[in-house]
Design a protein around this motif. Structure first.
Motif, PDB file in Angstrom:
ATOM      1  N   GLY A   1       0.794  -1.217   0.000  1.00 49.39           N
ATOM      2  CA  GLY A   1       0.000   0.000   0.000  1.00 49.39           C
ATOM      3  C   GLY A   1       0.829   1.271   0.000  1.00 49.39           C
ATOM      4  O   GLY A   1       0.299   2.350  -0.272  1.00 49.39           O
ATOM      5  N   TRP A   2       2.123   1.148   0.315  1.00 48.54           N
ATOM      6  CA  TRP A   2       2.988   2.318   0.219  1.00 48.54           C
ATOM      7  C   TRP A   2       3.266   2.636  -1.249  1.00 48.54           C
ATOM      8  O   TRP A   2       3.272   1.726  -2.103  1.00 48.54           O
ATOM      9  N   SER A   3       3.482   3.891  -1.575  1.00 49.38           N
ATOM     10  CA  SER A   3       3.738   4.267  -2.963  1.00 49.38           C
ATOM     11  C   SER A   3       5.096   3.756  -3.433  1.00 49.38           C
ATOM     12  O   SER A   3       5.965   3.420  -2.624  1.00 49.38           O
ATOM     13  N   LEU A   4       5.258   3.699  -4.759  1.00 47.78           N
ATOM     14  CA  LEU A   4       6.502   3.265  -5.404  1.00 47.78           C
ATOM     15  C   LEU A   4       6.897   1.854  -4.982  1.00 47.78           C
ATOM     16  O   LEU A   4       8.067   1.547  -4.767  1.00 47.78           O
ATOM     17  N   GLU A   5       5.908   0.989  -4.917  1.00 46.77           N
ATOM     18  CA  GLU A   5       6.147  -0.405  -4.519  1.00 46.77           C
ATOM     19  C   GLU A   5       7.165  -1.088  -5.425  1.00 46.77           C
ATOM     20  O   GLU A   5       7.891  -1.993  -4.993  1.00 46.77           O
ATOM     21  N   GLU A   6       7.237  -0.639  -6.682  1.00 44.69           N
ATOM     22  CA  GLU A   6       8.133  -1.269  -7.653  1.00 44.69           C
ATOM     23  C   GLU A   6       9.609  -1.142  -7.272  1.00 44.69           C
ATOM     24  O   GLU A   6      10.458  -1.860  -7.821  1.00 44.69           O
ATOM     25  N   ARG A   7       9.928  -0.275  -6.352  1.00 47.69           N
ATOM     26  CA  ARG A   7      11.321  -0.162  -5.896  1.00 47.69           C
ATOM     27  C   ARG A   7      11.828  -1.471  -5.285  1.00 47.69           C
ATOM     28  O   ARG A   7      13.034  -1.622  -5.089  1.00 47.69           O
ATOM     29  N   ILE A   8      10.945  -2.363  -4.996  1.00 51.14           N
ATOM     30  CA  ILE A   8      11.355  -3.657  -4.446  1.00 51.14           C
ATOM     31  C   ILE A   8      12.358  -4.349  -5.355  1.00 51.14           C
ATOM     32  O   ILE A   8      13.243  -5.072  -4.885  1.00 51.14           O
ATOM     33  N   VAL A   9      12.254  -4.124  -6.674  1.00 52.53           N
ATOM     34  CA  VAL A   9      13.192  -4.752  -7.607  1.00 52.53           C
ATOM     35  C   VAL A   9      14.618  -4.269  -7.322  1.00 52.53           C
ATOM     36  O   VAL A   9      15.566  -5.062  -7.261  1.00 52.53           O
ATOM     37  N   PHE A  10      14.788  -2.961  -7.136  1.00 52.67           N
ATOM     38  CA  PHE A  10      16.103  -2.415  -6.790  1.00 52.67           C
ATOM     39  C   PHE A  10      16.573  -2.938  -5.434  1.00 52.67           C
ATOM     40  O   PHE A  10      17.755  -3.236  -5.234  1.00 52.67           O
ATOM     41  N   ASN A  11      15.648  -3.027  -4.479  1.00 53.52           N
ATOM     42  CA  ASN A  11      16.028  -3.464  -3.134  1.00 53.52           C
ATOM     43  C   ASN A  11      16.479  -4.925  -3.123  1.00 53.52           C
ATOM     44  O   ASN A  11      17.429  -5.283  -2.432  1.00 53.52           O
ATOM     45  N   VAL A  12      15.804  -5.757  -3.915  1.00 55.52           N
ATOM     46  CA  VAL A  12      16.228  -7.153  -4.034  1.00 55.52           C
ATOM     47  C   VAL A  12      17.611  -7.231  -4.684  1.00 55.52           C
ATOM     48  O   VAL A  12      18.475  -8.001  -4.247  1.00 55.52           O
ATOM     49  N   ALA A  13      17.823  -6.419  -5.720  1.00 54.88           N
ATOM     50  CA  ALA A  13      19.128  -6.416  -6.394  1.00 54.88           C
ATOM     51  C   ALA A  13      20.239  -6.039  -5.417  1.00 54.88           C
ATOM     52  O   ALA A  13      21.330  -6.628  -5.441  1.00 54.88           O
ATOM     53  N   ARG A  14      19.964  -5.074  -4.533  1.00 57.53           N
ATOM     54  CA  ARG A  14      20.980  -4.690  -3.549  1.00 57.53           C
ATOM     55  C   ARG A  14      21.177  -5.791  -2.511  1.00 57.53           C
ATOM     56  O   ARG A  14      22.302  -6.054  -2.072  1.00 57.53           O
ATOM     57  N   ALA A  15      20.075  -6.466  -2.120  1.00 58.06           N
ATOM     58  CA  ALA A  15      20.199  -7.575  -1.165  1.00 58.06           C
ATOM     59  C   ALA A  15      21.044  -8.701  -1.757  1.00 58.06           C
ATOM     60  O   ALA A  15      21.829  -9.339  -1.043  1.00 58.06           O
ATOM     61  N   ILE A  16      20.913  -8.946  -3.052  1.00 58.79           N
ATOM     62  CA  ILE A  16      21.738  -9.971  -3.709  1.00 58.79           C
ATOM     63  C   ILE A  16      23.215  -9.613  -3.564  1.00 58.79           C
ATOM     64  O   ILE A  16      24.057 -10.471  -3.244  1.00 58.79           O
ATOM     65  N   LEU A  17      23.549  -8.323  -3.781  1.00 59.44           N
ATOM     66  CA  LEU A  17      24.941  -7.897  -3.610  1.00 59.44           C
ATOM     67  C   LEU A  17      25.406  -8.087  -2.171  1.00 59.44           C
ATOM     68  O   LEU A  17      26.547  -8.485  -1.923  1.00 59.44           O
ATOM     69  N   ASP A  18      24.516  -7.814  -1.211  1.00 62.26           N
ATOM     70  CA  ASP A  18      24.865  -8.034   0.198  1.00 62.26           C
ATOM     71  C   ASP A  18      25.244  -9.494   0.435  1.00 62.26           C
ATOM     72  O   ASP A  18      26.246  -9.796   1.087  1.00 62.26           O
ATOM     73  N   PHE A  19      24.418 -10.407  -0.088  1.00 68.60           N
ATOM     74  CA  PHE A  19      24.670 -11.835   0.132  1.00 68.60           C
ATOM     75  C   PHE A  19      25.872 -12.331  -0.665  1.00 68.60           C
ATOM     76  O   PHE A  19      26.452 -13.369  -0.331  1.00 68.60           O
ATOM     77  N   GLN A  20      26.260 -11.582  -1.682  1.00 71.10           N
ATOM     78  CA  GLN A  20      27.484 -11.923  -2.422  1.00 71.10           C
ATOM     79  C   GLN A  20      28.729 -11.356  -1.746  1.00 71.10           C
ATOM     80  O   GLN A  20      29.835 -11.549  -2.237  1.00 71.10           O
ATOM     81  N   GLY A  21      28.540 -10.659  -0.643  1.00 75.34           N
ATOM     82  CA  GLY A  21      29.668 -10.090   0.082  1.00 75.34           C
ATOM     83  C   GLY A  21      30.174  -8.774  -0.463  1.00 75.34           C
ATOM     84  O   GLY A  21      31.260  -8.312  -0.079  1.00 75.34           O
TER      85      GLY A  21
END
Length: 311
Positions: A268-288
């Motif tokens: 319900g928060w606006s700009l929900e599509e930013r989740i794609v960017f956030n997942v991409a950054r989380a992937i980098l986190d898990f890659q160290g």
């Protein structure tokens, strides 16, 4: 939380002014979307401290006019909560010395020659006239600083990498207020693209420990309180857990992961599509990868974000 006074000024068509105490104000963008951020004003006695200076010439001049209309002293100092253009590109218009964290300063040195040009094609509806980086005057380290004022100290703290690698907050105890920059979003989906998901969770833990009973002015969205910290933390944990599980199952496409996990607690928060960017950054986190290391396929990610289901 104490009652607050909200003022709508006719010469600031994009903002509401919220009086948080006798000498502290929040300038709240009515939309809070891309590049539409908040600012703060603190009467220091002999001058006004401005927290973040907006993204273009017009909006920075609007801040100056708001200061005049409120009867506050002239601008004398700027605190930039981080390096993103919507928080610093108006510095040169204000013309006062600016304080920033050393990591944000490094980012500005890197981005200074690029300025707003890379964003103009993506956001043609925005006015980037006068949008430019200027190097700050005062660069501080991880220990932060205390700025003394007539009404009480402003405690500027660095809690670690979060939204970016150089996020600062300003604790104004005499106004029972924290200016948190983009460590806090309210009703607008946060963005971790050039920060870190995992350490942002730790930073929110720290913020939670010092925010009880205080008003919180985030970088985007209405003035809020500590309840939004838990919501944001739950969202980032949701992103981290969903990404980790997907990676363990051999799924590494940010769009596929984003569609499968959805916004969770921030539905319900606006700009929900930013989740794609956030997942991409989380992937980098898990890659160290270290906080702040940008993805290498930004145009492809932007295309994926546009394909995220908007409901």
């Amino acid at each position: 939380m104490a009652v607050r006074e909200v003022m709508n000024m006719s010469d600031c068509n994009w903002c509401n002014i919220e009086k948080l105490s006798e000498n502290v104000y929040a300038i709240i963008d009515k939309n809070g979307g891309w590049f539409l951020s908040n600012s703060g004003l603190i009467d220091m006695g002999s001058y006004t401290l401005i927290i973040d200076t907006q993204y273009n010439e017009k909006r920075a001049n609007d801040i100056i006019n708001v200061i005049k209309n409120l009867g506050l002293p002239k601008p004398g100092l700027i605190l930039n909560t981080h390096h993103h253009g919507d928080h610093v590109w108006g510095n040169h218009v204000i013309g006062a010395p600016a304080i920033i964290h050393k990591e944000a300063n490094n980012m500005i040195k890197t981005l200074k020659e690029i300025g707003s040009s890379i964003y103009e094609a993506f956001f043609p509806q925005l006015d980037f006239k006068g949008s430019k980086y200027t190097l700050p005057d005062i660069v501080i380290g991880d220990d932060g600083i205390v700025i003394e004022s007539k009404y009480g100290p402003i405690n500027v703290k660095y809690l670690g990498p979060a939204h970016t690698v150089g996020d600062l907050i300003a604790i104004v105890d005499h106004a029972n207020t924290i200016f948190a920059g983009d460590i806090i979003f309210n009703q607008v989906t946060p963005l971790a693209l050039d920060g870190t998901v995992l350490n942002w969770i730790k930073v929110l833990d720290k913020l939670e420990g010092i925010s009880k009973g205080k008003k919180i002015v985030g970088g985007h969205g209405e003035v809020t309180d500590e309840k939004v910290i838990k919501l944001m933390k739950d969202y980032l944990i949701h992103i981290a857990n969903g990404t980790k599980e997907s990676l363990s199952n051999g799924i590494s496409d940010p769009l596929i992961i984003a569609k499968s996990i959805g916004p969770g607690p921030l539905k319900g928060w606006s700009l929900e599509e930013r989740i794609v960017f956030n997942v991409a950054r989380a992937i980098l986190d898990f890659q160290g990868k270290p906080p702040g290391e940008m993805v290498t396929n930004l145009p492809e990610l932007a295309t994926k974000m546009a394909k995220y289901p908007l409901k």
